[in-house]
Motif scaffolding. Structure first.
Motif, PDB file in Angstrom:
ATOM      1  N   ASN A   1      13.981  -6.353  -2.606  1.00 29.51           N
ATOM      2  CA  ASN A   1      14.074  -6.179  -4.063  1.00 29.51           C
ATOM      3  C   ASN A   1      12.687  -5.892  -4.629  1.00 29.51           C
ATOM      4  O   ASN A   1      11.666  -6.116  -3.976  1.00 29.51           O
ATOM      5  N   SER A   2      12.645  -5.470  -5.860  1.00 31.94           N
ATOM      6  CA  SER A   2      11.360  -5.239  -6.518  1.00 31.94           C
ATOM      7  C   SER A   2      10.693  -6.579  -6.820  1.00 31.94           C
ATOM      8  O   SER A   2      11.272  -7.649  -6.619  1.00 31.94           O
ATOM      9  N   LEU A   3       9.482  -6.501  -7.325  1.00 34.40           N
ATOM     10  CA  LEU A   3       8.739  -7.702  -7.706  1.00 34.40           C
ATOM     11  C   LEU A   3       9.046  -8.130  -9.141  1.00 34.40           C
ATOM     12  O   LEU A   3       8.278  -8.909  -9.725  1.00 34.40           O
ATOM     13  N   GLU A   4      10.136  -7.668  -9.690  1.00 34.48           N
ATOM     14  CA  GLU A   4      10.517  -8.075 -11.055  1.00 34.48           C
ATOM     15  C   GLU A   4      10.514  -9.600 -11.154  1.00 34.48           C
ATOM     16  O   GLU A   4      11.112 -10.301 -10.338  1.00 34.48           O
ATOM     17  N   GLY A   5       9.791 -10.099 -12.159  1.00 30.05           N
ATOM     18  CA  GLY A   5       9.719 -11.538 -12.390  1.00 30.05           C
ATOM     19  C   GLY A   5       8.549 -12.225 -11.742  1.00 30.05           C
ATOM     20  O   GLY A   5       8.093 -13.269 -12.208  1.00 30.05           O
ATOM     21  N   PHE A   6       8.042 -11.665 -10.637  1.00 36.64           N
ATOM     22  CA  PHE A   6       6.980 -12.331  -9.873  1.00 36.64           C
ATOM     23  C   PHE A   6       5.573 -12.041 -10.383  1.00 36.64           C
ATOM     24  O   PHE A   6       4.630 -12.741 -10.005  1.00 36.64           O
ATOM     25  N   LEU A   7       5.390 -11.001 -11.181  1.00 34.53           N
ATOM     26  CA  LEU A   7       4.050 -10.653 -11.665  1.00 34.53           C
ATOM     27  C   LEU A   7       3.792 -11.442 -12.934  1.00 34.53           C
ATOM     28  O   LEU A   7       4.315 -11.134 -13.994  1.00 34.53           O
ATOM     29  N   PHE A   8       2.948 -12.454 -12.807  1.00 33.66           N
ATOM     30  CA  PHE A   8       2.854 -13.468 -13.858  1.00 33.66           C
ATOM     31  C   PHE A   8       2.225 -12.931 -15.136  1.00 33.66           C
ATOM     32  O   PHE A   8       1.211 -12.234 -15.094  1.00 33.66           O
ATOM     33  N   PRO A   9       2.831 -13.254 -16.287  1.00 36.59           N
ATOM     34  CA  PRO A   9       2.286 -12.796 -17.576  1.00 36.59           C
ATOM     35  C   PRO A   9       1.000 -13.537 -17.938  1.00 36.59           C
ATOM     36  O   PRO A   9       1.006 -14.757 -18.091  1.00 36.59           O
ATOM     37  N   LYS A  10      -0.074 -12.793 -18.072  1.00 38.62           N
ATOM     38  CA  LYS A  10      -1.382 -13.388 -18.359  1.00 38.62           C
ATOM     39  C   LYS A  10      -2.336 -12.259 -18.705  1.00 38.62           C
ATOM     40  O   LYS A  10      -1.979 -11.076 -18.600  1.00 38.62           O
ATOM     41  N   THR A  11      -3.561 -12.594 -19.074  1.00 32.56           N
ATOM     42  CA  THR A  11      -4.585 -11.579 -19.315  1.00 32.56           C
ATOM     43  C   THR A  11      -5.450 -11.430 -18.066  1.00 32.56           C
ATOM     44  O   THR A  11      -5.966 -12.416 -17.534  1.00 32.56           O
ATOM     45  N   TYR A  12      -5.593 -10.203 -17.602  1.00 30.06           N
ATOM     46  CA  TYR A  12      -6.347  -9.906 -16.388  1.00 30.06           C
ATOM     47  C   TYR A  12      -7.464  -8.906 -16.703  1.00 30.06           C
ATOM     48  O   TYR A  12      -7.367  -8.136 -17.661  1.00 30.06           O
ATOM     49  N   THR A  13      -8.501  -8.933 -15.874  1.00 32.70           N
ATOM     50  CA  THR A  13      -9.540  -7.918 -15.941  1.00 32.70           C
ATOM     51  C   THR A  13      -9.271  -6.893 -14.850  1.00 32.70           C
ATOM     52  O   THR A  13      -9.213  -7.238 -13.668  1.00 32.70           O
ATOM     53  N   VAL A  14      -9.085  -5.639 -15.240  1.00 29.49           N
ATOM     54  CA  VAL A  14      -8.816  -4.567 -14.279  1.00 29.49           C
ATOM     55  C   VAL A  14     -10.129  -3.836 -14.033  1.00 29.49           C
ATOM     56  O   VAL A  14     -10.623  -3.119 -14.905  1.00 29.49           O
ATOM     57  N   SER A  15     -10.681  -4.019 -12.861  1.00 23.16           N
ATOM     58  CA  SER A  15     -11.974  -3.395 -12.546  1.00 23.16           C
ATOM     59  C   SER A  15     -11.823  -1.886 -12.419  1.00 23.16           C
ATOM     60  O   SER A  15     -10.716  -1.354 -12.265  1.00 23.16           O
ATOM     61  N   ASP A  16     -12.954  -1.218 -12.436  1.00 25.14           N
ATOM     62  CA  ASP A  16     -12.955   0.241 -12.341  1.00 25.14           C
ATOM     63  C   ASP A  16     -12.503   0.725 -10.962  1.00 25.14           C
ATOM     64  O   ASP A  16     -12.168   1.896 -10.798  1.00 25.14           O
ATOM     65  N   THR A  17     -12.520  -0.177  -9.987  1.00 22.72           N
ATOM     66  CA  THR A  17     -12.118   0.210  -8.634  1.00 22.72           C
ATOM     67  C   THR A  17     -10.747  -0.341  -8.251  1.00 22.72           C
ATOM     68  O   THR A  17     -10.295  -0.141  -7.123  1.00 22.72           O
ATOM     69  N   ALA A  18     -10.096  -1.052  -9.168  1.00 20.59           N
ATOM     70  CA  ALA A  18      -8.789  -1.650  -8.863  1.00 20.59           C
ATOM     71  C   ALA A  18      -7.748  -0.571  -8.600  1.00 20.59           C
ATOM     72  O   ALA A  18      -7.772   0.509  -9.202  1.00 20.59           O
ATOM     73  N   THR A  19      -6.840  -0.875  -7.700  1.00 22.75           N
ATOM     74  CA  THR A  19      -5.716   0.007  -7.428  1.00 22.75           C
ATOM     75  C   THR A  19      -4.433  -0.675  -7.890  1.00 22.75           C
ATOM     76  O   THR A  19      -4.447  -1.869  -8.235  1.00 22.75           O
ATOM     77  N   ALA A  20      -3.347   0.051  -7.869  1.00 23.47           N
ATOM     78  CA  ALA A  20      -2.067  -0.543  -8.242  1.00 23.47           C
ATOM     79  C   ALA A  20      -1.737  -1.706  -7.322  1.00 23.47           C
ATOM     80  O   ALA A  20      -1.307  -2.782  -7.775  1.00 23.47           O
ATOM     81  N   ALA A  21      -1.984  -1.551  -6.035  1.00 24.13           N
ATOM     82  CA  ALA A  21      -1.669  -2.601  -5.072  1.00 24.13           C
ATOM     83  C   ALA A  21      -2.566  -3.823  -5.254  1.00 24.13           C
ATOM     84  O   ALA A  21      -2.096  -4.968  -5.171  1.00 24.13           O
ATOM     85  N   SER A  22      -3.866  -3.616  -5.504  1.00 19.98           N
ATOM     86  CA  SER A  22      -4.764  -4.764  -5.682  1.00 19.98           C
ATOM     87  C   SER A  22      -4.431  -5.517  -6.962  1.00 19.98           C
ATOM     88  O   SER A  22      -4.523  -6.743  -7.007  1.00 19.98           O
ATOM     89  N   LEU A  23      -4.014  -4.787  -7.996  1.00 22.64           N
ATOM     90  CA  LEU A  23      -3.622  -5.437  -9.241  1.00 22.64           C
ATOM     91  C   LEU A  23      -2.345  -6.255  -9.037  1.00 22.64           C
ATOM     92  O   LEU A  23      -2.225  -7.378  -9.531  1.00 22.64           O
ATOM     93  N   VAL A  24      -1.409  -5.706  -8.288  1.00 19.63           N
ATOM     94  CA  VAL A  24      -0.177  -6.437  -7.971  1.00 19.63           C
ATOM     95  C   VAL A  24      -0.506  -7.727  -7.223  1.00 19.63           C
ATOM     96  O   VAL A  24       0.044  -8.792  -7.520  1.00 19.63           O
TER      97      VAL A  24
END
Length: 382
Positions: A209-232
């Motif tokens: 299944n997808s990760l629906e629900g598992f990605l916790f709601p919060k404030t994050y810092t997204v670095s200039d080198t972050a990827t979709a996978a690293s953010l997940v």
């Protein structure tokens, strides 16, 4: 003419009488008290020996106390709020080394409490090297979450509100990163939970299944080198930290797994406000335990169609219709708050089977809870 006298030589004891006399003298001499004529012995060796004994015992006691202190953890005064401290986590540093640095920086009271919590969260091998700056008053769980997520870097601030879906998150990520991480990239990275299950074992039940629900709601810092996978991964690490405080005992006694708790919490999140989470959760528990275990939540169909559903849509035989299908939805329908998760783990104990909400003119919402269908219909018509 000189007279002839018998010479007596005592030293050679020439006869029996002389030898007997000498033996008697020796026996008598042995019984004499000679202490007064014996040379005085110095007391210095005894004093030195006593001092050495005291020193050895003292050293042993100090060693034991040091060992006890190291085991129990001597507390330090924590850094005041508003002050900051920086630590450097070297490549290959274990939890104990990080704990020592945190204690020296006065960010944790004892090294032991940090290592214990890291073990409880299963994060021993997830602490990433780098330079970290923490403010006084940062909670233990937040410190661990930062260490698992990796060192801060300059970048954009990403705020994920409670109740967001994966699609909502993907759009927000694309917006915050100026399209560097596209919505499509993010959705693809979050499409299969099994891709991350080795790192995050709590995903095992979600399968593919997808990760629906598992990605916790919060404030994050997204670095200039972050990827979709690293953010997940960062958001999954935050979820792991947050849910470690939950007690699933009640939910499990009612037949719900941790993944089921996440599903139900996501529905509670979309159907209620924080104040009424525990009572709304009790309604859904009562429905699931009834002879007709249908949740009858409009929010589940709204997730499926992407808008407020019509009456026909909520009753249609679709995967997420909780009017047409008994039990829970195939996946969560949003990212619930920790309060919604707590409410499902510890709901109110009620006899309610129905609830109805009515918006008021002042912007608040009135809640009506009912035991019977008749009471429910009366509340709707009031």
């Amino acid at each position: 003419m000189p007279s002839h006298r018998r010479q007596v030589t005592y030293s050679s004891r020439p006869n029996h009488a002389a030898r007997a006399a000498h033996a008697k003298g020796e026996r008598q001499f042995k019984t004499y008290d000679t202490s007064l004529i014996r040379p005085k012995r110095s007391k210095a060796p005894m004093v030195v020996a006593a001092i050495l004994a005291v020193a050895v015992i003292g050293g042993l006691v100090w060693g034991v106390l040091t060992l006890l202190n190291s085991c129990s953890g001597t507390q330090v005064e924590l850094l005041a709020e508003g002050e900051e401290a920086t630590i450097v986590v070297s490549e290959g540093s274990g939890a104990q080394a990080v704990a020592t640095d945190l204690q020296r920086a006065r960010l944790v009271a004892t090294a032991a409490e940090f290592t214990k919590r890291v073990t409880e969260l299963g994060a021993e091998s997830s602490l990433l090297p780098g330079t970290y700056t923490f403010s006084g008053g940062t909670s233990l769980d937040d410190i661990i979450a930062r260490l698992v997520a990796g060192p801060e870097a300059s970048g954009a601030s990403l705020t994920i509100p409670e109740g967001f879906t994966l699609a909502n998150m993907a759009d927000r990520v694309a917006e915050v990163t100026g399209g560097r991480i596209t919505a499509e990239d993010f959705m693809a990275a979050a499409s299969d939970a099994s891709a991350y299950a080795a790192e995050f074992p709590f995903l095992a039940e979600a399968g593919t299944n997808s990760l629906e629900g598992f990605l916790f709601p919060k404030t994050y810092t997204v670095s200039d080198t972050a990827t979709a996978a690293s953010l997940v991964r960062t958001m999954l690490a935050q979820y792991q930290t947050e849910v470690a405080q939950l007690d699933y005992a009640y939910a499990e006694s009612r037949g719900l797994s941790p993944y089921d708790v996440l599903k139900l919490a996501s529905i509670v999140e979309r159907e209620s406000d924080h104040e009424h989470f525990p009572t709304v959760a009790s309604v859904f528990y009562n429905r699931l335990a009834s002879d007709r275990p249908y949740l009858e939540s409009d929010a589940t169909t709204a997730y499926e169609v992407g808008r407020t559903p019509t009456a026909e849509e909520v009753h249609a035989d679709t995967p997420y219709s909780t009017y047409a299908n008994p039990g829970l939805t195939p996946t969560p329908i949003c990212a619930p708050s920790i309060e919604a998760l707590q409410a499902v783990c510890a709901p109110d104990q009620t006899d309610y089977y129905y609830f109805y909400t009515k918006p008021l003119d002042d912007g608040t919402t009135e809640y009506y809870f009912s035991v019977t269908l008749e009471e429910h219909e009366a509340a709707i018509n009031s």
